[in-house]
Design a protein around this motif. Structure first.
Motif, PDB file in Angstrom:
ATOM      1  N   VAL A  99       1.340  -1.159  -0.240  1.00  0.00           N
ATOM      2  CA  VAL A  99       0.065   0.329   0.309  1.00  0.00           C
ATOM      3  C   VAL A  99       0.945   1.432   0.183  1.00  0.00           C
ATOM      4  CG1 VAL A  99      -1.529   1.333   1.184  1.00  0.00           C
ATOM      5  CG2 VAL A  99      -1.942  -1.418   1.326  1.00  0.00           C
ATOM      6  N   TYR A 100       1.032   1.899  -0.572  1.00  0.00           N
ATOM      7  CA  TYR A 100       1.270   3.290  -1.172  1.00  0.00           C
ATOM      8  C   TYR A 100       0.956   4.425  -1.470  1.00  0.00           C
ATOM      9  CZ  TYR A 100       5.247   6.374  -2.928  1.00  0.00           C
ATOM     10  OH  TYR A 100       5.829   7.424  -3.405  1.00  0.00           O
ATOM     11  N   PHE A 101       0.622   5.365  -0.251  1.00  0.00           N
ATOM     12  CA  PHE A 101      -0.239   6.447  -0.304  1.00  0.00           C
ATOM     13  C   PHE A 101      -0.073   7.872  -0.521  1.00  0.00           C
ATOM     14  CE2 PHE A 101       0.135   5.587   4.188  1.00  0.00           C
ATOM     15  CZ  PHE A 101       0.194   6.627   4.581  1.00  0.00           C
ATOM     16  N   ALA A 102      -0.429   8.488  -0.030  1.00  0.00           N
ATOM     17  CA  ALA A 102       0.290   9.753  -0.451  1.00  0.00           C
ATOM     18  C   ALA A 102      -1.681  11.077   0.108  1.00  0.00           C
ATOM     19  CB  ALA A 102      -0.152  11.060  -1.359  1.00  0.00           C
ATOM     20  N   GLY A 103      -1.363  12.148   1.107  1.00  0.00           N
ATOM     21  CA  GLY A 103      -2.183  13.147   2.188  1.00  0.00           C
ATOM     22  C   GLY A 103      -2.619  13.623   1.206  1.00  0.00           C
ATOM     23  N   ASN A 104      -3.834  15.026   1.735  1.00  0.00           N
ATOM     24  CA  ASN A 104      -3.411  15.902   0.997  1.00  0.00           C
ATOM     25  C   ASN A 104      -3.372  15.903  -0.204  1.00  0.00           C
ATOM     26  OD1 ASN A 104      -3.034  17.620   4.103  1.00  0.00           O
ATOM     27  ND2 ASN A 104      -1.865  16.612   3.678  1.00  0.00           N
ATOM     28  N   CYS A 105      -4.339  14.816  -0.615  1.00  0.00           N
ATOM     29  CA  CYS A 105      -4.718  14.880  -2.343  1.00  0.00           C
ATOM     30  C   CYS A 105      -5.740  15.836  -2.698  1.00  0.00           C
ATOM     31  CB  CYS A 105      -5.287  13.461  -2.933  1.00  0.00           C
ATOM     32  SG  CYS A 105      -2.715  12.652  -2.413  1.00  0.00           S
ATOM     33  N   ASP A 107      -8.481  14.877  -4.515  1.00  0.00           N
ATOM     34  CA  ASP A 107     -10.062  14.039  -3.857  1.00  0.00           C
ATOM     35  C   ASP A 107      -9.229  12.876  -3.574  1.00  0.00           C
ATOM     36  OD1 ASP A 107     -11.954  16.172  -4.883  1.00  0.00           O
ATOM     37  OD2 ASP A 107     -10.945  15.762  -6.788  1.00  0.00           O
ATOM     38  N   PHE A 108      -9.959  11.781  -3.610  1.00  0.00           N
ATOM     39  CA  PHE A 108     -10.142  10.617  -3.323  1.00  0.00           C
ATOM     40  C   PHE A 108      -9.704   9.243  -4.271  1.00  0.00           C
ATOM     41  CE2 PHE A 108     -11.531   6.018  -3.434  1.00  0.00           C
ATOM     42  CZ  PHE A 108     -10.686   5.894  -2.247  1.00  0.00           C
ATOM     43  N   ALA A 145      -9.313  17.318   6.573  1.00  0.00           N
ATOM     44  CA  ALA A 145      -9.580  19.305   7.430  1.00  0.00           C
ATOM     45  C   ALA A 145     -10.318  19.539   6.078  1.00  0.00           C
ATOM     46  CB  ALA A 145      -8.613  19.954   7.377  1.00  0.00           C
ATOM     47  N   ILE A 146     -10.730  19.640   4.760  1.00  0.00           N
ATOM     48  CA  ILE A 146     -11.244  20.537   3.773  1.00  0.00           C
ATOM     49  C   ILE A 146     -12.891  19.232   3.749  1.00  0.00           C
ATOM     50  CG2 ILE A 146     -11.588  20.576   1.413  1.00  0.00           C
ATOM     51  CD1 ILE A 146      -8.983  21.610   1.959  1.00  0.00           C
ATOM     52  N   THR A 147     -12.035  17.684   3.570  1.00  0.00           N
ATOM     53  CA  THR A 147     -13.316  17.055   3.179  1.00  0.00           C
ATOM     54  C   THR A 147     -14.216  16.366   4.090  1.00  0.00           C
ATOM     55  OG1 THR A 147     -12.214  15.127   2.727  1.00  0.00           O
ATOM     56  CG2 THR A 147     -12.113  16.703   1.165  1.00  0.00           C
ATOM     57  N   GLY A 148     -13.848  16.074   5.584  1.00  0.00           N
ATOM     58  CA  GLY A 148     -13.939  15.087   6.280  1.00  0.00           C
ATOM     59  C   GLY A 148     -14.080  13.967   6.027  1.00  0.00           C
ATOM     60  N   GLU A 149     -13.163  13.397   5.210  1.00  0.00           N
ATOM     61  CA  GLU A 149     -13.126  11.813   4.465  1.00  0.00           C
ATOM     62  C   GLU A 149     -11.542  10.925   5.141  1.00  0.00           C
ATOM     63  OE1 GLU A 149     -15.743  12.171   0.864  1.00  0.00           O
ATOM     64  OE2 GLU A 149     -13.719  11.797   0.254  1.00  0.00           O
ATOM     65  N   VAL A 150     -12.174  10.149   5.642  1.00  0.00           N
ATOM     66  CA  VAL A 150     -11.390   8.714   6.362  1.00  0.00           C
ATOM     67  C   VAL A 150     -11.233   8.186   4.796  1.00  0.00           C
ATOM     68  CG1 VAL A 150     -10.828   9.798   8.181  1.00  0.00           C
ATOM     69  CG2 VAL A 150     -11.743   7.627   7.787  1.00  0.00           C
ATOM     70  N   VAL A 151      -9.952   7.041   4.875  1.00  0.00           N
ATOM     71  CA  VAL A 151      -9.985   6.150   4.265  1.00  0.00           C
ATOM     72  C   VAL A 151      -9.584   5.060   4.534  1.00  0.00           C
ATOM     73  CG1 VAL A 151      -8.528   5.490   1.725  1.00  0.00           C
ATOM     74  CG2 VAL A 151      -9.659   7.867   1.746  1.00  0.00           C
ATOM     75  N   LEU A 152     -10.165   3.870   4.133  1.00  0.00           N
ATOM     76  CA  LEU A 152      -9.551   2.761   5.380  1.00  0.00           C
ATOM     77  C   LEU A 152      -9.548   1.581   4.745  1.00  0.00           C
ATOM     78  CD1 LEU A 152     -13.334   1.846   7.462  1.00  0.00           C
ATOM     79  CD2 LEU A 152     -10.848   3.746   7.728  1.00  0.00           C
ATOM     80  N   CYS A 160     -10.354  -0.703  -0.216  1.00  0.00           N
ATOM     81  CA  CYS A 160     -10.291   0.819   0.162  1.00  0.00           C
ATOM     82  C   CYS A 160     -12.054   0.704   0.110  1.00  0.00           C
ATOM     83  CB  CYS A 160      -9.831   1.885  -0.542  1.00  0.00           C
ATOM     84  SG  CYS A 160      -8.276   2.172  -0.885  1.00  0.00           S
ATOM     85  N   GLN A 161     -12.318   2.035   1.106  1.00  0.00           N
ATOM     86  CA  GLN A 161     -13.503   2.727   1.230  1.00  0.00           C
ATOM     87  C   GLN A 161     -13.457   3.763   2.195  1.00  0.00           C
ATOM     88  OE1 GLN A 161     -15.603  -0.240   4.202  1.00  0.00           O
ATOM     89  NE2 GLN A 161     -17.203   1.887   4.493  1.00  0.00           N
ATOM     90  N   VAL A 162     -14.299   5.052   1.820  1.00  0.00           N
ATOM     91  CA  VAL A 162     -14.182   6.022   2.614  1.00  0.00           C
ATOM     92  C   VAL A 162     -15.088   6.111   3.014  1.00  0.00           C
ATOM     93  CG1 VAL A 162     -14.245   8.097   2.182  1.00  0.00           C
ATOM     94  CG2 VAL A 162     -13.019   7.036  -0.131  1.00  0.00           C
ATOM     95  N   VAL A 163     -14.787   6.970   4.133  1.00  0.00           N
ATOM     96  CA  VAL A 163     -15.803   6.675   5.777  1.00  0.00           C
ATOM     97  C   VAL A 163     -15.497   8.505   5.657  1.00  0.00           C
ATOM     98  CG1 VAL A 163     -16.312   6.749   8.021  1.00  0.00           C
ATOM     99  CG2 VAL A 163     -15.395   4.870   6.350  1.00  0.00           C
ATOM    100  N   SER A 164     -16.935   9.170   5.582  1.00  0.00           N
ATOM    101  CA  SER A 164     -17.080  11.115   5.731  1.00  0.00           C
ATOM    102  C   SER A 164     -18.091  10.934   6.840  1.00  0.00           C
ATOM    103  CB  SER A 164     -17.803  11.274   4.125  1.00  0.00           C
ATOM    104  OG  SER A 164     -18.289  12.423   3.961  1.00  0.00           O
ATOM    105  N   PHE A 165     -17.990  11.598   7.727  1.00  0.00           N
ATOM    106  CA  PHE A 165     -17.734  12.665   8.351  1.00  0.00           C
ATOM    107  C   PHE A 165     -18.910  14.063   8.129  1.00  0.00           C
ATOM    108  CE2 PHE A 165     -14.850   9.876   9.578  1.00  0.00           C
ATOM    109  CZ  PHE A 165     -15.526   9.018  10.671  1.00  0.00           C
ATOM    110  N   ASN A 166     -19.817  14.053   8.469  1.00  0.00           N
ATOM    111  CA  ASN A 166     -20.982  14.792   7.931  1.00  0.00           C
ATOM    112  C   ASN A 166     -20.535  15.561   9.049  1.00  0.00           C
ATOM    113  OD1 ASN A 166     -22.482  16.760   6.780  1.00  0.00           O
ATOM    114  ND2 ASN A 166     -23.130  15.522   5.516  1.00  0.00           N
ATOM    115  N   ASP A 167     -20.975  17.281   9.196  1.00  0.00           N
ATOM    116  CA  ASP A 167     -21.296  17.979  10.539  1.00  0.00           C
ATOM    117  C   ASP A 167     -22.362  17.590  10.723  1.00  0.00           C
ATOM    118  OD1 ASP A 167     -18.193  18.728  10.937  1.00  0.00           O
ATOM    119  OD2 ASP A 167     -18.528  20.611   9.893  1.00  0.00           O
ATOM    120  N   ALA A 168     -23.219  18.018   9.644  1.00  0.00           N
ATOM    121  CA  ALA A 168     -24.578  17.544   9.849  1.00  0.00           C
ATOM    122  C   ALA A 168     -25.745  16.416  10.876  1.00  0.00           C
ATOM    123  CB  ALA A 168     -25.542  18.152   8.612  1.00  0.00           C
TER     124      ALA A 168
END
Length: 170
Positions: A99-105, A107-108, A145-152, A160-168
């Motif tokens: 697994v090779y990743f880069a943050g702060n891109c 988009d997912f 900080a911008i998208t509220g998304e994390v990647v598992l 891969c799976q994207v988990v989104s945290f929505n403020d609402a």
């Protein structure tokens, strides 16, 4: 980092999954030097002489290039602040990560690539364990900080799976 999934204590790394990543500065800096050629859309303007439109390479393209180059920070120390070493280059990839990743891109994005950096179909019928030895899961992770998304990432299957945290919803 290396994550071992039930490997033997005698040094057998068959159960290990090598995970390598960065904050994305290496990818952002490399994108400044890469371009992507795309066919121009018709009816767009006066400068359609060659029919080619040039744009910045995507985060995924830049991440894949660093894997192909075998170097995590190919633009350092020229335009990326890194410390040169006279003994060895700590940014050279000596082995292929699972697994090779880069943050702060931007988009997912994710892609399975083979040893040559060519995309592999997700629908391949190969067994997961055989595929895991021969492929790398590339993952572009957007800024939380911008998208509220994390990647598992499931380390056994490299899915891969994207988990989104929505403020609402909080």
């Amino acid at each position: 980092y290396e994550v071992v999934l039930g490997g033997d204590d005698d040094g057998d790394e068959s159960g290990g999954v090598m995970v390598l990543g960065s904050d994305g500065l290496n990818v952002a800096d490399l994108r400044r030097y890469l371009v992507k050629s795309m066919p121009k859309e018709r009816g767009g303007g006066e400068d359609e002489e060659d029919g080619i439109q040039v744009g910045a390479a995507s985060c995924m393209d830049a991440l894949n290039r660093t894997l192909k180059y075998g170097h995590i920070a190919p633009t350092g120390p020229d335009s990326l602040p890194t410390f040169p070493s006279s003994e060895s280059d700590p940014f050279v990839l000596e082995c292929r990560p699972s697994v090779y990743f880069a943050g702060n891109c931007d988009d997912f994005d994710t892609r399975l690539v083979d040893a040559d950096g060519d995309e592999i179909s997700e629908d391949s019928n190969n067994a997961t364990e055989d595929r895991q030895k021969d492929v790398t899961r590339l993952v572009c992770i957007p800024s939380f900080a911008i998208t509220g998304e994390v990647v598992l990432v499931k380390l056994r299957s490299l899915e891969c799976q994207v988990v989104s945290f929505n403020d609402a919803s909080l």
